[in-house]
Scaffold this active site. Sequence first.
Site, PDB file in Angstrom:
ATOM      1  CB  CYS A 114      -3.078  -2.966  -0.623  1.00 55.96           C
ATOM      2  SG  CYS A 114      -4.096  -3.689   0.939  1.00 55.96           S
ATOM      3  CB  CYS A 140      -3.805   0.292   1.577  1.00 60.91           C
ATOM      4  SG  CYS A 140      -2.674  -0.840   2.117  1.00 60.91           S
TER       5      CYS A 140
END
Length: 464
Positions: free
Chosen positions: A384, A387
């Site tokens: 991600c 993230c």
Amino acid sequence: MAFAVTSSSSAAISGSSFSRSSSSADLKVPQIGSFRLADRYATVNLSQKRCAVKPVNAEPKRNDSLLPQAASISAPEVSEKVEVEDFEQLAKELDNASPLEIMDKALEKFGNDIAIAFSGAEDVALIEYAKLTGRPFRVFSLDTGRLNPETYRFFDEVEKHYGIRIEYMFPDAVEVQALVRSKGLFSFYEDGHQECCRVRKVRPLRRALKGLRAWITGQRKDQSPGTRSEVPVVQVDPVFEGLEGGVGSLVKWNPVANVDGTDIWNFLRAMNVPVNSLHSQGFVSIGCEPCTRPVLPGQHEREGRWWWEDAKAKECGLHKGNLKQDSSAQLNGNGNGNGNGAAAHTDIFDSQSLVTLSRAGIENLARLESRKEPWIVVLYAPWCPYCQAMEESYVALAEKLAGSGVKVAKFRADGEQKEYAQKELQLGSFPTILFFPKHSAKPIKYGSEKRDVDSLMAFVNALR
Ligand code: SF4
């Protein structure tokens, strides 16, 4: 529907000064040549070579846009010679250019086949920049039917101030009717804004763009750290199609990508540009009335949009290309992160100050009624991009909190852990940050998009 089309005709560029129409009655007919070019542009030949976008999977040419057929009204003669341009390279070359230079380049290259997307907020700066180039320009706006009255009045003010007609795009009445009859007027509060935005914004935008070869947006990198941090000043549009049809047939210009919000406002003030009166009521980002609210000092502007949803979902579809493939899938609810994407990424948040929680570990933590110490835990997926973007600050947070009595941990919540995390740990999208207090079983979810060390530390300090 009246449309303001500024002219690209040679007649229009022969004038020597910029002129504004003072009467709205004067504006009922498209104002071909309502903008006249300054002397310095009098010799510009707008019939110069067209810039072709590298067509990818190009489809046959078509033009089913509901935008006025501006090209048929006033399109300049164009050369048949087609030049393929490398927009990635151009983006690099223009990365340090001023918004005015970028705007000038965009209008020069695309003439009547480009238009400014105007939302009724501080992106009025784009119109001011376009005016300053002395070139003809077009402006379109999406009237969703749900805008604030202040925004409609502002549209009118802008039209009068610049002597233009905004080319409004409306949603399909049958689609709106079907949505509202089946789900009510405020379904987006229940099941997310994507469906309503698709009907009221994305499809009308798609129709508008089918009549163009390029568009100009007010996207800025500082607007949404999660989704806009990599916006280039110009790019081949990764989502929408232009006049020629097919992916890659449209160019997207973002002249203020590198400008921060404060500088935009300094520019608007310096140029005495009219602004939406909602700004003086605390609104920063402005969209539809039910989905926009003022923000408090220090809050990020995007926190005023779709505040009931997870931070990462805050693209309405107009700029979906900002979302990387994995996260798009995640947003659409069909990404589970356990496919090829997950396998291809090495783990993140690698620090000795961080505890890596297993499924059993986090289940235990969640079960405890009282804990020896509070915990902050990030639910993440290594693939991600959001993230990845917060990795540095989260590791720094862990190092700052080492020995402080607050444990910092991570739990990889994609793949087969996702369902559990969604059900038991409030996972909406990645990353989700939870604080497990010392004396309460229920974790508290971090609600902001700001994931820098200071913001995370303020969250911890407020709850520890
Ligand atoms: Fe609908 Fe809200 Fe999207 Fe406007 S911003 S189109 S009201 S969901």
